[in-house]
Design a protein around this motif. Sequence first.
Motif, PDB file in Angstrom:
ATOM      1  N   ASP A  39       3.333 -28.102  23.277  1.00  0.00           N
ATOM      2  CA  ASP A  39       2.345 -28.424  22.242  1.00  0.00           C
ATOM      3  C   ASP A  39       1.530 -27.180  21.866  1.00  0.00           C
ATOM      4  O   ASP A  39       1.280 -26.918  20.681  1.00  0.00           O
ATOM      5  CB  ASP A  39       1.384 -29.505  22.724  1.00  0.00           C
ATOM      6  CG  ASP A  39       2.041 -30.853  22.946  1.00  0.00           C
ATOM      7  OD1 ASP A  39       3.045 -31.139  22.265  1.00  0.00           O
ATOM      8  OD2 ASP A  39       1.538 -31.616  23.798  1.00  0.00           O
ATOM      9  N   ILE A  40       1.096 -26.449  22.885  1.00  0.00           N
ATOM     10  CA  ILE A  40       0.239 -25.279  22.644  1.00  0.00           C
ATOM     11  C   ILE A  40       1.016 -24.179  21.930  1.00  0.00           C
ATOM     12  O   ILE A  40       0.501 -23.534  21.001  1.00  0.00           O
ATOM     13  CB  ILE A  40      -0.368 -24.776  23.963  1.00  0.00           C
ATOM     14  CG1 ILE A  40      -1.258 -25.852  24.598  1.00  0.00           C
ATOM     15  CG2 ILE A  40      -1.193 -23.507  23.727  1.00  0.00           C
ATOM     16  CD1 ILE A  40      -1.710 -25.542  26.009  1.00  0.00           C
ATOM     17  N   GLU A  41       2.255 -23.979  22.332  1.00  0.00           N
ATOM     18  CA  GLU A  41       3.073 -22.956  21.676  1.00  0.00           C
ATOM     19  C   GLU A  41       3.331 -23.316  20.213  1.00  0.00           C
ATOM     20  O   GLU A  41       3.307 -22.443  19.335  1.00  0.00           O
ATOM     21  CB  GLU A  41       4.380 -22.768  22.447  1.00  0.00           C
ATOM     22  CG  GLU A  41       4.175 -22.085  23.795  1.00  0.00           C
ATOM     23  CD  GLU A  41       5.429 -22.063  24.656  1.00  0.00           C
ATOM     24  OE1 GLU A  41       6.412 -22.743  24.294  1.00  0.00           O
ATOM     25  OE2 GLU A  41       5.421 -21.365  25.689  1.00  0.00           O
ATOM     26  N   ALA A  42       3.557 -24.600  19.936  1.00  0.00           N
ATOM     27  CA  ALA A  42       3.738 -25.036  18.548  1.00  0.00           C
ATOM     28  C   ALA A  42       2.436 -24.870  17.769  1.00  0.00           C
ATOM     29  O   ALA A  42       2.443 -24.470  16.586  1.00  0.00           O
ATOM     30  CB  ALA A  42       4.198 -26.492  18.517  1.00  0.00           C
ATOM     31  N   ALA A  43       1.311 -25.155  18.407  1.00  0.00           N
ATOM     32  CA  ALA A  43       0.011 -24.984  17.763  1.00  0.00           C
ATOM     33  C   ALA A  43      -0.245 -23.518  17.437  1.00  0.00           C
ATOM     34  O   ALA A  43      -0.821 -23.191  16.385  1.00  0.00           O
ATOM     35  CB  ALA A  43      -1.090 -25.529  18.658  1.00  0.00           C
ATOM     36  N   ALA A  44       0.173 -22.634  18.328  1.00  0.00           N
ATOM     37  CA  ALA A  44      -0.015 -21.200  18.088  1.00  0.00           C
ATOM     38  C   ALA A  44       0.700 -20.758  16.820  1.00  0.00           C
ATOM     39  O   ALA A  44       0.185 -19.932  16.053  1.00  0.00           O
ATOM     40  CB  ALA A  44       0.475 -20.401  19.287  1.00  0.00           C
ATOM     41  N   GLU A  45       1.868 -21.315  16.564  1.00  0.00           N
ATOM     42  CA  GLU A  45       2.589 -20.970  15.336  1.00  0.00           C
ATOM     43  C   GLU A  45       1.784 -21.356  14.102  1.00  0.00           C
ATOM     44  O   GLU A  45       1.763 -20.634  13.100  1.00  0.00           O
ATOM     45  CB  GLU A  45       3.953 -21.665  15.317  1.00  0.00           C
ATOM     46  CG  GLU A  45       4.923 -21.175  16.386  1.00  0.00           C
ATOM     47  CD  GLU A  45       6.269 -21.862  16.287  1.00  0.00           C
ATOM     48  OE1 GLU A  45       6.516 -22.572  15.279  1.00  0.00           O
ATOM     49  OE2 GLU A  45       7.077 -21.700  17.219  1.00  0.00           O
ATOM     50  N   VAL A  46       1.114 -22.499  14.177  1.00  0.00           N
ATOM     51  CA  VAL A  46       0.264 -22.945  13.056  1.00  0.00           C
ATOM     52  C   VAL A  46      -0.926 -22.002  12.888  1.00  0.00           C
ATOM     53  O   VAL A  46      -1.247 -21.564  11.777  1.00  0.00           O
ATOM     54  CB  VAL A  46      -0.216 -24.392  13.292  1.00  0.00           C
ATOM     55  CG1 VAL A  46      -1.212 -24.818  12.215  1.00  0.00           C
ATOM     56  CG2 VAL A  46       0.965 -25.345  13.341  1.00  0.00           C
TER      57      VAL A  46
END
Length: 321
Positions: free
Chosen positions: A8-15
């Motif tokens: 979740d956090i890694e996907a959020a970082a992309e955003v």
Amino acid sequence: MTLPTRTDIEAAAEVVYREFPPTPQYRWALLSQRLGTDCWVKHENHTPVGAFKIRGGLTYFDQLRRRGELPREVISATRGNHGQSIGWAARAHGVRCTIVVPHGNSVEKNAAMRALGVQLIEHGSDFQESREHAMQLAAERGAHMVPSFHPDLLRGVSTYWWEFLRAVPDLAVAYVPIGQGSGACAAIAAKTALNHPVRLVGVISAHATTYADSLAAGRVVEALVSTELADGMACRVADAAALAILGPHLHHLVPVSDADVAQAMRWLFADTHNVAEGAGAAALAAAWQERDQLAGRPVGIALTGGNVDSAVLARVLGAAA
């Protein structure tokens, strides 16, 4: 509430990184000398709105978009940084944004929100009264009420601790101020996701004790707010979902007075030439209180924001001995 996972956090970082790069963390020599141990500062004052909150607004709106639930209008309440976050993200998605602030709120934070296209409403004597008015307005208008604490905000905020803990793997103790709880809960999420050994210490204003009182009581306990400097920590009613996360994971809490915060603001300016708002200096104020216990243990300080009115900063710096 389930904490965001590493995925979740890694996907959020992309955003988040579509808008700005990771913020820096530096080991400052003068601060390290002052505390008697290596002191690392995570510079969330270097985001496009001068505070960490923007990360949560970006992921909150991204999740609304993914679910096909972007509204025509959002409403929220703030003392400033959350409002800038929501205003920034709403503008990016073409959504109208109304933010309620209490009377006497930071002049420069208000101006920053208006510059993002926010319709600003002043109502109430504190954040809680503003929040209740915002909820009433949202219901009347059929607008989407953005809370101050929510899983979709948390996933974005967690990215700054994910950056920090990956960059400084030997960090032993980290101090994080608590307002409505997203920053501290994000630290817990990142620590858990990375299996990092850091000890997390929560910092509260000695003049806004709802989180300390609530954690001690095991339930939400309202507490009067009298801080004049740490407006980012000026919460009267703790969030129950945040409490459930904080209780098992924070090692302990440190209360800091406005005088402590003012001194830490002066040190941050003198030692790093970074401007910290009251809440942004609270972590250093807490570390200073516990400096005798920190020798030989790398310390992390979250400089959560630098949005302090010019007149307030001048008064604080001018009061230096």
